[in-house]
Write an enzyme that holds these catalytic residues in place. Structure first.
Site, PDB file in Angstrom:
ATOM      1  N   GLU A 108       0.827  -1.206   0.000  1.00  0.00           N
ATOM      2  CA  GLU A 108       0.000   0.000   0.000  1.00  0.00           C
ATOM      3  C   GLU A 108       0.865   1.261   0.000  1.00  0.00           C
ATOM      4  OE1 GLU A 108      -2.358  -1.573   3.336  1.00  0.00           O
ATOM      5  OE2 GLU A 108      -4.125  -0.995   2.171  1.00  0.00           O
ATOM      6  N   GLU A 128      -3.754  -9.497   3.904  1.00  0.00           N
ATOM      7  CA  GLU A 128      -4.471  -9.186   5.153  1.00  0.00           C
ATOM      8  C   GLU A 128      -5.589 -10.187   5.450  1.00  0.00           C
ATOM      9  OE1 GLU A 128      -3.403  -7.002   3.001  1.00  0.00           O
ATOM     10  OE2 GLU A 128      -2.714  -5.169   3.997  1.00  0.00           O
TER      11      GLU A 128
HETATM   12  N1  3HC Z   1       4.259  -7.585  11.697  1.00  0.00           N
HETATM   13  C1  3HC Z   1       4.995  -7.969  12.764  1.00  0.00           C
HETATM   14  N2  3HC Z   1       5.883  -8.986  12.728  1.00  0.00           N
HETATM   15  C2  3HC Z   1       6.023  -9.631  11.584  1.00  0.00           C
HETATM   16  C3  3HC Z   1       5.298  -9.300  10.438  1.00  0.00           C
HETATM   17  C4  3HC Z   1       4.374  -8.217  10.519  1.00  0.00           C
HETATM   18  N3  3HC Z   1       3.670  -7.808   9.484  1.00  0.00           N
HETATM   19  N4  3HC Z   1       5.640 -10.131   9.432  1.00  0.00           N
HETATM   20  C5  3HC Z   1       6.565 -10.952   9.931  1.00  0.00           C
HETATM   21  N5  3HC Z   1       6.802 -10.655  11.234  1.00  0.00           N
HETATM   22  C6  3HC Z   1       7.779 -11.306  12.123  1.00  0.00           C
HETATM   23  C7  3HC Z   1       7.401 -12.732  12.437  1.00  0.00           C
HETATM   24  O1  3HC Z   1       6.555 -12.790  13.553  1.00  0.00           O
HETATM   25  C8  3HC Z   1       8.755 -13.349  12.702  1.00  0.00           C
HETATM   26  O2  3HC Z   1       9.124 -12.995  13.987  1.00  0.00           O
HETATM   27  P1  3HC Z   1      10.021 -13.989  14.868  1.00  0.00           P
HETATM   28  O3  3HC Z   1      11.293 -14.189  14.095  1.00  0.00           O
HETATM   29  O4  3HC Z   1      10.188 -13.282  16.161  1.00  0.00           O
HETATM   30  O5  3HC Z   1       9.226 -15.242  14.976  1.00  0.00           O
HETATM   31  C9  3HC Z   1       9.674 -12.612  11.744  1.00  0.00           C
HETATM   32  O6  3HC Z   1       8.989 -11.406  11.396  1.00  0.00           O
HETATM   33  C10 3HC Z   1      10.001 -13.364  10.486  1.00  0.00           C
HETATM   34  O7  3HC Z   1       8.782 -13.829   9.903  1.00  0.00           O
HETATM   35  P2  3HC Z   1       8.661 -15.283   9.274  1.00  0.00           P
HETATM   36  O8  3HC Z   1       9.216 -16.296  10.206  1.00  0.00           O
HETATM   37  O9  3HC Z   1       7.261 -15.426   8.830  1.00  0.00           O
HETATM   38  O10 3HC Z   1       9.658 -15.153   8.043  1.00  0.00           O
HETATM   39  P3  3HC Z   1       9.516 -15.695   6.568  1.00  0.00           P
HETATM   40  O11 3HC Z   1      10.742 -15.244   5.881  1.00  0.00           O
HETATM   41  O12 3HC Z   1       9.142 -17.124   6.590  1.00  0.00           O
HETATM   42  O13 3HC Z   1       8.267 -14.905   5.947  1.00  0.00           O
HETATM   43  C11 3HC Z   1       6.921 -13.012   5.388  1.00  0.00           C
HETATM   44  C12 3HC Z   1       8.329 -13.525   5.751  1.00  0.00           C
HETATM   45  C13 3HC Z   1       6.475 -13.573   4.058  1.00  0.00           C
HETATM   46  C14 3HC Z   1       6.989 -11.520   5.343  1.00  0.00           C
HETATM   47  C15 3HC Z   1       5.920 -13.486   6.485  1.00  0.00           C
HETATM   48  O14 3HC Z   1       6.431 -13.123   7.743  1.00  0.00           O
HETATM   49  C16 3HC Z   1       4.554 -12.883   6.380  1.00  0.00           C
HETATM   50  O15 3HC Z   1       3.730 -13.353   5.618  1.00  0.00           O
HETATM   51  N6  3HC Z   1       4.279 -11.823   7.194  1.00  0.00           N
HETATM   52  C17 3HC Z   1       2.963 -11.251   7.293  1.00  0.00           C
HETATM   53  C18 3HC Z   1       2.666 -10.354   6.147  1.00  0.00           C
HETATM   54  C19 3HC Z   1       1.327  -9.692   6.333  1.00  0.00           C
HETATM   55  O16 3HC Z   1       0.347 -10.306   6.730  1.00  0.00           O
HETATM   56  N7  3HC Z   1       1.273  -8.403   6.043  1.00  0.00           N
HETATM   57  C20 3HC Z   1       0.069  -7.656   6.202  1.00  0.00           C
HETATM   58  C21 3HC Z   1       0.023  -7.097   7.577  1.00  0.00           C
HETATM   59  S1  3HC Z   1      -1.508  -6.309   7.946  1.00  0.00           S
HETATM   60  C22 3HC Z   1      -1.422  -4.836   7.154  1.00  0.00           C
HETATM   61  O17 3HC Z   1      -0.471  -4.553   6.492  1.00  0.00           O
HETATM   62  C23 3HC Z   1      -2.589  -3.943   7.372  1.00  0.00           C
HETATM   63  C24 3HC Z   1      -2.580  -2.789   6.443  1.00  0.00           C
HETATM   64  O18 3HC Z   1      -3.384  -3.084   5.322  1.00  0.00           O
HETATM   65  C25 3HC Z   1      -3.124  -1.559   7.085  1.00  0.00           C
END
Ligand code: 3HC
Ligand code: NAI
Length: 694
Positions: A108, A128
């Site tokens: 975004e 999301e």
């Molecule tokens: N917020 C906070 N922490 C996050 C995060 C996020 N969005 N995404 C990842 N992390 C943290 C994980 O909890 C993890 O922490 P840890 O090492 O302490 O356990 C660390 O980052 C690494 O994450 P992964 O183990 O999942 O690492 P990968 O390399 O396997 O994957 C990734 C990376 C693809 C980025 C995966 O973490 C992921 O899918 N993250 C979520 C992405 C997401 O859902 N984004 C949307 C958020 S909501 C939003 O943006 C609302 C907006 O529209 C207003």
């Protein structure tokens, strides 16, 4: 170079300003990151020399989204909207440089830049929906303006991460940069913007693609219909669809964004998203083993052996072949081996026909599988997984023989569902190298891997198994030795109650309906019919002692025979069976049971509360490290609906006092199978929850 704050730098390359984020692990948009971005853009824009701005991230990825851990709390600092405004309203062009993943709020932000450059390995998505939300910072309004309504609907409701090349095709990305040359390419692109006086293109102002969908409500109706089964029970997909509808039907971008904001806040405050966010962190928390630190040495796994090419052995082997690791599969007889490998080939060919990969890939993967009838062929494997019949004597014999054959330092694993891993390990002289790797059926599909730690299993072996799970795309949960481990031990409670309810007066389809409506993909009786009621049934020993036995004796052995608890038509559609009804009535009469009416509420409580109570015992006995690990097992291995967070989360939500009161009532009525666990009683006495147990 100016340090704006600990996670943001501002530098200059000629007349191009470069804003660099470095907030490990994934550059999530925490308060610090938002503040840093807002200030860096303000400073860059205030510099009269600056004619374009590049936004780039250090570390493994571009911005992977809002900081999910901040949700539900008080937001501090600059808002995401402030940051977006600084970028979108910039009087000089802004180029976002994307590597890794641009997800959620990250995409975004990038959508507010005037242009986007990405390396081919990068991926963009709005995931999301997977945490029960929708893109709440204009994503649902901007994405359809670039990608078109159909593509946007697909992306926001699936949360898929779209590869950069496809993003280029749909206009989400403007140019691909050679791998490793992102910064140079983005800066060169910015220079081109300056030289060619490229327009300050704002996605929000581009209404062409929305026009095409105006006056076509059937696009949305058809999409809803086509996905109804997939979205069942979830609130977020529908809210995402409504936002895209709002993008099409609103008079302005602002009006659409207001609709998005309202729906976002509703989801954010709701139970489903709270449960899904919990599940996200629970899955990651499960990787953390208190006494096995991250730097524990691991054993390189270059070659795997699998013993048994039955239901499980074949699927287990596929996981490794998919990851490019060669597997030797050992069977007892040639025909069993041939049959097993044929099933694997069939599975691969089906995937290839479905477009998941090419026929070339099928051959590549099959090429990694070697069949053998000789245990000796496993001698140089780094890991051997046993998936033979579920009998202790056979397993011990296999492990004793393996111990004599397989090189020292290799891991010997069992896929047993119930048996004592310590006893299996005792058949070897290297119990520290023995572990349970409990895959779920179908093993090539199901995400869960219960890793069963024996009394003597070494930390190195545990660390290797946890790492290996990631390599093969599984969600790993470390559990202790007890009958059925975490998942099947709790399932046994539900199975017992489902059967008891039918004896007392409910029909199998009543129990199934209640659990289906709760959110499970199917109830226990439909599941039994699917798997085959004759699993573990031996005709010669059958004594009509359960309803299931009677059905098997009548050759109603499930879907494969066209009848089981249900009757099936030629398309395998189930309908309640009068035959089963009669079997049940006769069975009750024989046992002197006078059936009663059982409410849906009782069905649910009888099926779920004993499971929660068993989960409490598991925690008390330290067979699981934390309650969220138990939830991760149930979410990934047993179809517990993710929007209800798992049994322990659900117990906390319902209120442990309520669970305890019901268990006590059931115990009084029906005996000690319902005896509340000491932990449950203690937590209620202390006013605490499972989540508080550390
Ligand atoms: N917020 C906070 N922490 C996050 C995060 C996020 N969005 N995404 C990842 N992390 C943290 C994980 O909890 C993890 O922490 P840890 O090492 O302490 O356990 C660390 O980052 C690494 O994450 P992964 O183990 O999942 O690492 P990968 O390399 O396997 O994957 C990734 C990376 C693809 C980025 C995966 O973490 C992921 O899918 N993250 C979520 C992405 C997401 O859902 N984004 C949307 C958020 S909501 C939003 O943006 C609302 C907006 O529209 C207003
Ligand atoms: P299966 O009966 O389909 O396959 C077992 C295979 O092992 C057979 O092909 C048999 O020929 C072979 N075999 C038996 N003894 C052998 C030996 N000494 N050497 C080589 N091959 C031998 O059984 P399934 O369902 O695959 O189960 C295997 C194991 O996996 C069991 O321990 C079971 O409890 C466990 N498991 C099963 C699940 C399921 O849903 N089927 C789920 C999770 C675990």
């Amino acid at each position: 170079m100016t340090e704006i704050n600990p996670v943001t730098d501002l530098s200059r390359d000629g007349n191009v300003a470069i804003v660099t984020l470095n907030s490990p692990p994934v550059n999530a948009l925490s308060a610090n990151v938002r503040d840093g971005l807002a200030t860096a853009f303000q400073q860059a824009k205030a510099d009269p020399e600056v004619k374009a701005i590049v936004l780039i991230c250090d570390g493994r990825t571009f911005i992977a989204g809002a900081d999910i851990s901040e949700f539900g709390g008080q937001m501090k600092g600059a808002s995401l909207f402030d940051v977006q405004k600084e970028i979108e309203e910039s009087p000089v062009p802004v180029v976002a440089a994307i590597h890794g993943t641009a997800l959620g709020g990250g995409l975004e932000v990038a959508l507010c830049a005037h242009y986007r450059v990405a390396v081919p390995s990068a991926k963009c998505g709005l995931p999301e929906v997977n945490i029960g939300l929708l893109p709440g910072a204009g994503g649902t309004q901007r994405l359809p303006r670039i990608a078109g309504v159909e593509k946007a609907l697909e992306m926001v409701t699936s949360g898929q991460h779209v590869p950069a090349k496809q993003c280029l095709d749909m206009g989400l990305v403007d140019e691909l940069a050679p791998e490793g040359k992102l910064k140079e390419t983005a800066v060169a692109f910015a220079r081109k913007c300056i030289a060619e006086n490229k327009p300050l293109r704002k996605v929000r102002d581009n209404n062409d693609k929305l026009q095409a969908a105006k006056g076509h409500p059937e696009i949305f109706a058809n999409f809803r219909k086509a996905n109804a089964r997939k979205f069942r029970g979830f609130k977020a997909p529908e809210a995402n669809i409504q936002c895209i509808e709002a993008a099409v039907n609103s008079a302005s971008f602002e009006e659409g964004q207001q609709a998005e904001r309202k729906l976002f806040m509703e989801l954010m405050m709701g139970d489903q998203s709270a449960a899904q966010r919990y599940a996200f962190f629970a899955e990651r928390q499960a990787n953390k083993i208190p006494d096995v630190p991250d730097d524990t040495p691991t054993i390189p796994i270059r070659k795997v052996g699998v013993i048994g090419a039955g239901t499980m052995g074949g699927g287990i082997s596929m996981n490794f072949a998919n990851a490019g690791i060669p597997v030797t599969v050992v069977e007892m007889k040639q025909d069993a081996l041939d049959r097993g490998l044929k099933v694997v080939r069939g599975n691969y060919e089906r995937s290839a026909k479905g477009g998941r990969f090419t026929m070339d890939d099928v051959e590549k993967r099959m090429g990694l599988l070697t069949g053998s009838l000789n245990l000796e062929d496993l001698k140089d494997c780094d890991l051997v997984i046993e998936a033979v019949f579920e009998r202790m004597d056979i397993k011990k014999d296999v492990f004793a023989r393996l111990d004599g054959v397989v090189k020292q330092g290799a891991i010997l694993a069992t896929n047993t569902s119930y048996l004592n891993v310590d006893e299996i390990a005792s058949a070897t002289k290297r119990p520290e190298y023995v572990i349970g790797l409990h895959f779920f059926s179908p093993a090539n599909v199901m995400r869960l891997l219960e890793i069963v730690r024996g009394e003597k299993t070494s930390k190195e072996v545990i660390a290797t198994s946890m790492k290996l799970a990631k390599t093969i795309g599984k969600v790993a949960v470390l559990v202790g030795v007890c009958p059925g481990f975490v998942g099947n031990r709790m399932l046994a409670q539900r199975t017992r109650e489902a059967n008891a309810l039918v004896l007392e007066g409910a029909m199998p389809w009543d129990v199934d309906r209640v659990l289906y409506d709760f959110g499970f993909p199917m109830g226990p009786f439909a599941m039994g019919d699917l798997a085959g009621l004759d699993i573990g049934w031996v005709k010669e020993n059958s004594r009509s002692s359960t309803i299931r036995e009677v059905l098997c004796e009548m050759d109603r052995r499930g879907q494969k025979t066209g009848a089981g608890f249900y009757d099936y038509d030629e398309n395998r559609n189930a309908k309640p069976s009068p035959v089963t009804e009669k079997v049940i009535a006769d069975f009750r009469a024989k046992q002197g049971i006078n059936p009663r009416t059982i409410s849906d509420e009782e069905i649910l409580e009888r099926c779920l509360y004993p499971m929660i109570n068993e989960g409490a015992k598991i925690l008390e006995e330290k067979k699981a490290i934390r309650s969220s690990d138990i939830d991760t097992v149930w979410l990934n291995g047993y179809g517990w609906p993710v929007y209800r967070g798992g049994p322990m989360f659900y117990g906390d939500r319902v209120g442990l006092d309520k669970v305890l009161a019901k268990m006590t009532e059931f115990q009084g009525r029906m005996g000690d199978a319902f005896k509340p666990s000491a932990l449950l009683e203690k937590l209620v006495a202390d006013g605490r929850k499972f989540a508080d147990v550390k």
